[in-house]
Write a protein that holds these residues in place. Structure first.
Motif, PDB file in Angstrom:
ATOM      1  N   LYS A 299      35.247  39.514  49.005  1.00 19.73           N
ATOM      2  CA  LYS A 299      36.645  39.597  48.565  1.00 19.73           C
ATOM      3  C   LYS A 299      36.971  38.442  47.627  1.00 19.73           C
ATOM      4  CE  LYS A 299      38.084  42.081  52.686  1.00 19.73           C
ATOM      5  NZ  LYS A 299      38.839  42.039  53.961  1.00 19.73           N
ATOM      6  N   HIS A 300      36.463  37.257  47.949  1.00 22.03           N
ATOM      7  CA  HIS A 300      36.665  36.105  47.069  1.00 22.03           C
ATOM      8  C   HIS A 300      36.014  36.347  45.712  1.00 22.03           C
ATOM      9  CE1 HIS A 300      36.922  31.979  45.651  1.00 22.03           C
ATOM     10  NE2 HIS A 300      35.615  31.985  45.460  1.00 22.03           N
ATOM     11  N   TYR A 301      34.889  37.063  45.703  1.00 25.10           N
ATOM     12  CA  TYR A 301      34.178  37.348  44.455  1.00 25.10           C
ATOM     13  C   TYR A 301      35.078  38.096  43.481  1.00 25.10           C
ATOM     14  CZ  TYR A 301      30.805  39.580  41.294  1.00 25.10           C
ATOM     15  OH  TYR A 301      30.134  40.023  40.190  1.00 25.10           O
ATOM     16  N   TYR A 302      35.790  39.101  43.981  1.00 28.00           N
ATOM     17  CA  TYR A 302      36.673  39.861  43.098  1.00 28.00           C
ATOM     18  C   TYR A 302      37.821  39.005  42.578  1.00 28.00           C
ATOM     19  CZ  TYR A 302      34.322  44.252  44.224  1.00 28.00           C
ATOM     20  OH  TYR A 302      33.398  45.248  44.354  1.00 28.00           O
ATOM     21  N   GLU A 304      37.733  35.778  42.136  1.00 28.21           N
ATOM     22  CA  GLU A 304      37.153  34.844  41.177  1.00 28.21           C
ATOM     23  C   GLU A 304      36.923  35.525  39.833  1.00 28.21           C
ATOM     24  OE1 GLU A 304      33.412  31.696  40.927  1.00 28.21           O
ATOM     25  OE2 GLU A 304      33.329  33.385  42.301  1.00 28.21           O
ATOM     26  N   ARG A 305      36.407  36.757  39.861  1.00 24.72           N
ATOM     27  CA  ARG A 305      36.149  37.477  38.612  1.00 24.72           C
ATOM     28  C   ARG A 305      37.442  37.804  37.878  1.00 24.72           C
ATOM     29  NH1 ARG A 305      31.283  37.349  36.451  1.00 24.72           N
ATOM     30  NH2 ARG A 305      31.269  39.533  35.798  1.00 24.72           N
ATOM     31  N   MET A 306      38.504  38.106  38.603  1.00 25.75           N
ATOM     32  CA  MET A 306      39.788  38.367  37.951  1.00 25.75           C
ATOM     33  C   MET A 306      40.308  37.107  37.277  1.00 25.75           C
ATOM     34  SD  MET A 306      42.249  40.195  36.941  1.00 25.75           S
ATOM     35  CE  MET A 306      41.895  41.769  37.729  1.00 25.75           C
ATOM     36  N   PHE A 307      40.203  35.958  37.968  1.00 27.24           N
ATOM     37  CA  PHE A 307      40.626  34.706  37.341  1.00 27.24           C
ATOM     38  C   PHE A 307      39.780  34.403  36.110  1.00 27.24           C
ATOM     39  CE2 PHE A 307      42.873  33.352  41.338  1.00 27.24           C
ATOM     40  CZ  PHE A 307      44.095  33.104  40.730  1.00 27.24           C
ATOM     41  N   GLN A 308      38.493  34.693  36.161  1.00 25.70           N
ATOM     42  CA  GLN A 308      37.641  34.483  34.994  1.00 25.70           C
ATOM     43  C   GLN A 308      38.142  35.298  33.814  1.00 25.70           C
ATOM     44  OE1 GLN A 308      33.529  35.212  35.894  1.00 25.70           O
ATOM     45  NE2 GLN A 308      33.420  33.609  37.450  1.00 25.70           N
ATOM     46  N   ARG A 309      38.521  36.548  34.078  1.00 23.95           N
ATOM     47  CA  ARG A 309      39.033  37.397  33.001  1.00 23.95           C
ATOM     48  C   ARG A 309      40.314  36.819  32.415  1.00 23.95           C
ATOM     49  NH1 ARG A 309      40.141  43.825  33.534  1.00 23.95           N
ATOM     50  NH2 ARG A 309      37.887  43.824  33.260  1.00 23.95           N
ATOM     51  N   LEU A 310      41.233  36.431  33.281  1.00 19.77           N
ATOM     52  CA  LEU A 310      42.524  35.929  32.806  1.00 19.77           C
ATOM     53  C   LEU A 310      42.375  34.590  32.101  1.00 19.77           C
ATOM     54  CD1 LEU A 310      44.638  36.897  35.941  1.00 19.77           C
ATOM     55  CD2 LEU A 310      44.670  38.024  33.713  1.00 19.77           C
ATOM     56  N   PHE A 311      41.525  33.717  32.645  1.00 22.80           N
ATOM     57  CA  PHE A 311      41.366  32.409  32.030  1.00 22.80           C
ATOM     58  C   PHE A 311      40.549  32.482  30.742  1.00 22.80           C
ATOM     59  CE2 PHE A 311      42.177  30.294  36.347  1.00 22.80           C
ATOM     60  CZ  PHE A 311      43.514  30.115  36.022  1.00 22.80           C
ATOM     61  N   ARG A 312      39.689  33.490  30.628  1.00 28.08           N
ATOM     62  CA  ARG A 312      38.976  33.662  29.359  1.00 28.08           C
ATOM     63  C   ARG A 312      39.970  33.930  28.234  1.00 28.08           C
ATOM     64  NH1 ARG A 312      33.662  37.385  28.880  1.00 28.08           N
ATOM     65  NH2 ARG A 312      32.906  35.641  30.135  1.00 28.08           N
ATOM     66  N   SER A 313      41.030  34.627  28.538  1.00 25.99           N
ATOM     67  CA  SER A 313      42.076  34.871  27.550  1.00 25.99           C
ATOM     68  C   SER A 313      42.734  33.559  27.132  1.00 25.99           C
ATOM     69  CB  SER A 313      43.126  35.826  28.125  1.00 25.99           C
ATOM     70  OG  SER A 313      44.232  35.948  27.267  1.00 25.99           O
ATOM     71  N   VAL A 314      43.011  32.680  28.104  1.00 29.49           N
ATOM     72  CA  VAL A 314      43.607  31.376  27.794  1.00 29.49           C
ATOM     73  C   VAL A 314      42.648  30.541  26.953  1.00 29.49           C
ATOM     74  CG1 VAL A 314      44.581  29.252  28.761  1.00 29.49           C
ATOM     75  CG2 VAL A 314      44.972  31.442  29.913  1.00 29.49           C
ATOM     76  N   MET A 315      41.383  30.539  27.316  1.00 31.03           N
ATOM     77  CA  MET A 315      40.377  29.795  26.559  1.00 31.03           C
ATOM     78  C   MET A 315      40.314  30.275  25.124  1.00 31.03           C
ATOM     79  SD  MET A 315      37.605  29.940  29.658  1.00 31.03           S
ATOM     80  CE  MET A 315      36.182  29.951  28.578  1.00 31.03           C
ATOM     81  N   SER A 316      40.395  31.583  24.956  1.00 30.78           N
ATOM     82  CA  SER A 316      40.340  32.169  23.622  1.00 30.78           C
ATOM     83  C   SER A 316      41.520  31.727  22.777  1.00 30.78           C
ATOM     84  CB  SER A 316      40.304  33.697  23.749  1.00 30.78           C
ATOM     85  OG  SER A 316      40.481  34.322  22.516  1.00 30.78           O
ATOM     86  N   ARG A 317      42.687  31.662  23.385  1.00 25.85           N
ATOM     87  CA  ARG A 317      43.900  31.300  22.645  1.00 25.85           C
ATOM     88  C   ARG A 317      43.875  29.867  22.131  1.00 25.85           C
ATOM     89  NH1 ARG A 317      48.652  33.075  26.711  1.00 25.85           N
ATOM     90  NH2 ARG A 317      49.950  32.054  25.138  1.00 25.85           N
TER      91      ARG A 317
END
Length: 430
Positions: A299-302, A304-317
């Motif tokens: 459950k933590h894995y999912y 973590e992966r969602m945060f990775q997706r959202l934070f990748r957007s921040v990193m990109s910006r």
């Protein structure tokens, strides 16, 4: 009334339409209507539109005689109910966060229009496209200055990487020119911008663009028609700058403005193996399978992966690497470095590397610190926009994880999560 109207003109797009519509229906942002505008399709697209409409009440399908994309978009604008307008082409698709990011940016910044980066797709390769390298609000003149540097870039000319306010469109009677088959969307954008005081640049690629249209010659136009249309567009372009600049400033920038004469529409390419290009799919964080054993870790894995997706957007910006963003998130959450050993373990770096990263972020202006004392590191005002983006990402993760819950269920969920957090906190301090 829906917050957002999403408009998709469709003409014989059966092969790509499902991908486009499914990307819209998969949006994290749910408060929209989808206008599928069938422009006299004969390939089965019309039946596919009807099948989508039967499955989702947010979809409205309009079947009409073929009259071209501009007339079709105009018809959609006349019946749209949303406060904001988003356009897609049936060949393309959007990221799951696209509509939500556009709407939140416009509302939070009280903007009149939002313009975002996009992905150029060539077969199985993509490259990110964007012409303004700083995120934030721009005045009309500041935006015009940027556009004059690269006037024919698709970033400025197309509709689909932007979010518009319908009240501005209706107040000034803005529509596409059906007589034009070249740059009609660019002209609409310029007319809209003449009434936009606050223009927000969102440095997030939200749209996948696949170039499929033919040249003007392939559309059946002769040389005299093409010349007439291009001169007409150039007149619009020149008039736009005359309205934005004072006569003195226009005279100074005239040579730069007239680059448009030589710099016809371009969007560059996604060239395999060259810097800036990557395989389609590598830009997204995905989970493509279900676990076979349910436990706390899975459950933590999912999460973590969602945060990775959202934070990748921040990193990109903000042009940040993962560990750079992690440091800012750490300081935003805990207020100080405290123990460098704890920070280095969090970053999975040696202490000397963690300290060097703090120093690098200080040089970039995101932190202030005594270089010899990492515990003195603190966030600066420059990091404020990044921290707001982090807060939005965290809020979005909570919305995703509690989707479909009642308010009572959400309250109970937060209370239980707080108990879990306190238990973990207690154990990790022993």
């Amino acid at each position: 009334m829906p917050v957002l109207s999403i408009i998709v003109p469709i003409y014989n797009a059966k092969e790509t339409l499902s991908r486009c519509v499914n990307s819209i229906l998969s949006q994290d942002f749910k408060d929209f209507e989808l206008l599928l505008m069938d422009d006299g399709s004969k390939d089965g697209s019309e039946k596919l539109c009807d099948s989508f409409c039967e499955k989702d009440a947010r979809i409205r399908v309009i079947h009409k005689e073929n009259s071209g994309v501009s007339n079709t978009r105009n018809a959609a604008l006349s019946i749209a109910k949303g406060r904001y307008i988003q356009f897609l082409d049936a060949d393309d698709w959007i990221t799951p966060e696209a509509s939500g990011q556009l709407v939140r940016a416009l509302e939070k910044e009280k903007a009149d229009i939002v313009i975002a980066d996009f992905y150029r797709v060539v077969e199985k390769w993509i490259s990110r496209k964007g012409s303004i390298d700083t995120e934030g609000l721009l005045t009309r003149q500041e935006f015009a200055d940027w556009m004059a540097k690269s006037p024919a870039d698709y970033y400025y000319g197309v509709l689909w990487n932007k979010l518009f306010r319908r009240d501005i469109i209706e107040r000034y009677g803005l529509r596409m020119d059906p007589e034009l088959r070249w740059c009609e969307d660019f002209i609409f954008n310029m007319e809209y911008l003449l009434h936009a005081d606050r223009i927000y640049v969102l440095r997030v690629p939200i749209y996948y663009y696949v170039k499929t249209e033919g040249s003007l010659v392939q559309q059946g136009l002769n040389a005299s028609d093409i010349i007439r249309m291009k001169l007409n567009v150039i007149d619009y372009y020149s008039d736009f700058y005359k309205n934005v600049y004072s006569p003195e400033d226009y005279a100074k920038k005239r040579a730069e403005i007239y680059r448009f004469l030589l710099d016809y529409s371009r969007d560059n390419e996604a060239i395999p193996l060259l810097p800036g290009s990557k395989k389609l799919g590598e830009e997204r964080t995905k989970v493509a399978h279900d676990f076979v054993r349910e436990n706390s870790w899975t459950k933590h894995y999912y999460e973590e992966r969602m945060f990775q997706r959202l934070f990748r957007s921040v990193m990109s910006r903000f042009d940040l690497e993962r560990r750079e963003l992690s440091v800012l998130l750490y300081l935003h959450s805990f207020g100080s470095v405290g123990d460098l050993k704890e920070l280095s373990e969090y970053l999975e770096l040696p202490k000397i590397s963690a300290q060097a990263l703090l120093q690098y972020l200080s040089i970039r202006g995101y932190l202030k610190m005594d270089f010899a004392k990492p515990e003195t590191a603190s966030l600066t005002e420059k990091s404020g926009r990044i921290l707001n983006a982090i807060d939005s990402a965290v809020s979005e993760e909570e919305q995703n994880s509690t989707e479909g819950m009642s308010e009572g269920e959400k309250k109970n969920y937060r209370a239980l999560r707080e108990k879990v957090f306190q238990n973990l906190k207690k154990r990790l301090r022993m």
